[in-house]
Design a protein around this motif. Structure first.
Motif, PDB file in Angstrom:
ATOM      1  N   UNK A   1      46.566-133.834 -76.375  1.00 23.55           N
ATOM      2  CA  UNK A   1      47.592-133.065 -75.669  1.00 23.55           C
ATOM      3  C   UNK A   1      47.305-133.055 -74.166  1.00 23.55           C
TER       4      UNK A   1
ATOM      5  N   UNK B   1      49.377-126.695 -74.414  1.00 30.30           N
ATOM      6  CA  UNK B   1      48.687-127.118 -75.629  1.00 30.30           C
ATOM      7  C   UNK B   1      48.638-125.975 -76.633  1.00 30.30           C
TER       8      UNK B   1
ATOM      9  N   UNK C   1      50.683-123.465 -76.868  1.00 30.60           N
ATOM     10  CA  UNK C   1      52.023-123.116 -77.340  1.00 30.60           C
ATOM     11  C   UNK C   1      52.579-124.200 -78.266  1.00 30.60           C
ATOM     12  N   UNK C   2      52.422-125.452 -77.864  1.00 30.48           N
ATOM     13  CA  UNK C   2      53.103-126.525 -78.596  1.00 30.48           C
ATOM     14  C   UNK C   2      52.257-127.144 -79.708  1.00 30.48           C
ATOM     15  N   UNK C   3      50.935-127.048 -79.590  1.00 27.36           N
ATOM     16  CA  UNK C   3      50.071-127.699 -80.580  1.00 27.36           C
ATOM     17  C   UNK C   3      49.304-126.655 -81.395  1.00 27.36           C
TER      18      UNK C   3
ATOM     19  N   UNK D   1      51.635-123.827 -83.491  1.00 20.82           N
ATOM     20  CA  UNK D   1      52.282-124.321 -84.716  1.00 20.82           C
ATOM     21  C   UNK D   1      51.283-124.737 -85.795  1.00 20.82           C
ATOM     22  N   UNK D   2      50.136-125.293 -85.372  1.00 16.44           N
ATOM     23  CA  UNK D   2      49.171-125.743 -86.366  1.00 16.44           C
ATOM     24  C   UNK D   2      48.433-124.570 -87.006  1.00 16.44           C
TER      25      UNK D   2
END
Lengths: 294, 360
Positions: free
Chosen positions: A197, A207, A209-211, A214-215
């Motif tokens: 990322x 990173x 927020x987006x990775x 969600x994970x």
């Protein structure tokens, strides 16, 4: 090279013959299935059946005549409705507070802490699980008591006993059940994911927020099942620190023990059961449970 | 959202006096490298030789303890990875599992603030380049290893970096796929024309793919040069053993077998088995006994005892060559050109090397 041949065969579709387990193998299932059917589903069935009975108000004896009156009372009595909403609110509040506390801590444990620090934190998180529930609840009672430590520190502005105290105490009690699955979710994400990322131009915030978020979500979902359902059924903490507040558990207990109306208590017990089922269906709809199973 | 990326003028990479220590171990010990813009450069070495650490320092994931990293002539030693005009294809591909292939490829464009339409167009273009445009809506879990690798490549190239780094790019693929990807990588590098720097422990891969390669050992660069010169003229005993196979002869044995003092390397394929034909001019001829014959499809490897040592020789199975059997007496011959003198007598580390070590 020869060592490769067997695995190669396995992969190339020459599947090992689909063997049925030996009949004796099914015996392994007998004790747990018996337990599940008799002890668990059986008692639930008895509960369900008894919810359709009633109590003779004069003799106090259970009358085994089918009636839907109890469920009518559960659905229409404003008191029960208020208590149900209050209980669901408490359970959601506990879940949100635990998630907010668990995510940063779990992230720190999984990705920032060194091995020693990680073990120390793991011990700190899990040790309270060994202590008795009552001890922990009474500890909070002591903290929140009038003229207790919190009163003293805040100069008489402690929240005292009541619903907020119940939410705080339950959040404290169930926090490890949230931290552990969230930690496991973060730990499973390889560090190369974080690096990829950053490599593609993302700042740490992006990173996260987006990775990362969600994970980690399947972990939060798994933890929330614990915090939500445990809070929903709790009736002891609220007695210890809740002041005059009542939750569903207290109402059920009251009907069963004080009012001696077992059938109404049984009907009321289906409220938290239905709420938990609805919660699980809602989680399922987000698709996170399948992700977790994988 | 656009982060100010350091845009170097070109994709050259310069490492000056790079050292990296972790606690008490020295991972990289004073490495100097010049990688030209548009070059396909390999860093080859056994595991633990420091090559991956060097790659990570170019990407910005690690900071050198000492030394400078320059990209296109600009000092980026302390610039964080997200602001370097460099992208990496990770060994485990590091595809984001919760995103579709298209979202994966768009990710770097999104962080750079590329508009939606443009983002989509470039992502599809990058996926088409690796022939996966028809799968854009799939998730990484639905792909095979080779396909994941190609998505990782597309994702890294979509942001049009000046330098692409590849960490053991083909390591996880099986042989057939690896050979296909080698050809594909080479073609893609030619098309996009940017600098590719890749790390590998596979000498075949380094020789086939790269314009130039650096051989790493114990945190140091042992030799840098085009594939041919590294193979034909290994700088030392380590390189001679790690890049391909060598018969290494030193001291008394060299004196006896090749008739010279010093340390000498002879490649197995440069030793010929003479039939009844006369030896060529300026050739050394030795009588030998065959001790082992290993058939390997395209070639055959023969171990032959010449007295003081056993030599390894390989010959292509092109037909017409007389079969040799174990126990045969044969005559071996090599020309003076086949001999390469090694300068160092003391190899630093031979643990993982396939060197046919010869001792008296």
């Amino acid at each position: 090279m020869t060592a490769l041949v067997p695995t190669e065969n396995l992969r190339a579709g020459r599947r090992p013959s689909r063997r049925r387990p030996a009949p004796l193998g099914y015996l392994l299932l007998l004790p747990p299935l018996a337990w599940l059917f008799i002890a668990y589903l059986g008692s639930m069935a008895v509960l369900l059946v008894s919810a359709f009975w009633s109590v003779d108000s004069f003799t106090g004896q259970v009358v085994r005549v089918t009636t839907t009156g109890n469920f009518g009372a559960v659905l229409h009595d404003p008191l029960f409705r208020t208590v149900t909403l209050r209980t669901v609110g408490v359970a959601l509040g506990v879940t949100v507070i635990d998630a907010l506390l668990a995510v940063p801590l779990a992230l720190f444990m999984a990705k920032v802490a060194g091995p020693r620090m990680r073990i120390a934190l793991m011990v700190a998180v899990t040790t309270p699980l060994w202590a008795s529930y009552l001890v922990k609840a009474y500890a909070w009672r002591g903290l929140l008591a009038p003229n207790g430590p919190l009163d003293w520190i805040t100069g008489g502005h402690s929240i005292g006993y009541g619903l907020p105290a119940t939410v705080i105490t339950l959040s404290y009690l169930w926090l490890p059940y949230m931290i552990l699955p969230v930690y496991a979710a973060f730990a499973r994400v390889p560090s190369s994911m974080w690096e990829a990322s950053a490599d593609l131009g993302a700042t740490s915030g992006t990173t996260l927020r987006r990775i990362a978020a969600p994970l980690a979500f399947p972990g939060i979902a798994a933890g929330s099942i614990f915090t939500f359902s445990l809070s929903l059924g709790d009736y002891i903490a609220v007695q210890i620190v809740g002041g005059k507040s009542q939750l569903l558990g207290n109402v059920i207990y009251g009907q069963l023990v004080t009012a001696n109306d077992q059938p109404l208590a049984a009907a009321l017990s289906f409220v938290p059961l239905v709420v938990v089922l609805l919660y699980l269906f809602a989680l399922r709809a987000t698709g996170t449970l399948e992700q977790e199973a994988r | 959202m656009a982060s100010p990326t350091t845009r170097p003028a070109n994709g050259s990479v310069t490492l000056r006096g790079i050292r990296k220590t972790f606690a008490s171990t020295v991972a990289v010990d004073t490495v100097n490298l010049e990688i030209a813009d548009g070059e396909f450069f390999a860093m080859l070495g056994p595991s633990g030789s420091g090559k991956t650490t060097v790659l990570r320092m170019i990407a910005g994931f690690e900071q050198p303890t000492e030394g400078t990293v320059l990209l296109g002539g600009v000092d980026v030693t302390t610039v964080p990875p997200h602001r370097r005009d460099v992208t990496t294809v990770f060994q485990d591909y590091a595809l984001f599992p919760h995103m579709t292939l298209r979202e994966n490829v768009e990710y770097g464009l999104r962080t750079r603030g590329v508009t939606r339409g443009e983002r989509r167009r470039r992502a599809d273009e990058a996926l088409a380049m690796v022939r996966l445009d028809h799968m854009a809506a799939r998730k990484p879990a639905q792909l095979s290893g080779g396909q994941r690798q190609r998505v990782a490549l597309a994702r890294s190239l979509a942001v049009r970096p000046k330098v692409l780094l590849l960490d053991e790019p083909l390591g996880a693929l099986d042989l057939k796929l690896r050979e296909e990807m080698q050809v594909e990588l080479k073609a893609i590098q030619r098309d996009v024309g940017i600098t590719f720097v890749f790390v590998t422990h596979d000498q075949d891969e380094a020789l086939t793919l790269s314009d130039r390669l650096a051989v790493f050992n114990n945190g140091r660069v042992e030799q840098v040069g085009p594939a041919r010169s590294v193979y034909e003229e290994p700088a030392n005993r380590f390189v001679a053993g790690f890049v391909g196979t060598s018969n290494i002869l030193s001291d008394a044995i060299a004196q006896q077998v090749v008739g010279r003092s010093g340390t000498w390397a002879v490649r197995p394929e440069k030793i010929a088995v003479l039939g009844d034909s006369p030896a060529p001019a300026r050739a050394t001829v030795r009588e030998a006994t065959v001790t082992e014959v290993v058939y390997a499809g395209a070639s055959t490897r023969v171990l032959a005892d010449v007295g003081p040592v056993t030599l390894t020789l390989t010959s292509l199975n092109t037909g017409g060559v007389r079969d040799v059997q174990r126990g045969d007496r044969i005559r071996l011959a090599w020309t003076d050109d086949a001999l390469h003198q090694l300068t160092d007598a003391d190899p630093t580390d031979r643990r993982d090397t396939p060197t046919e070590e010869i001792t008296a």
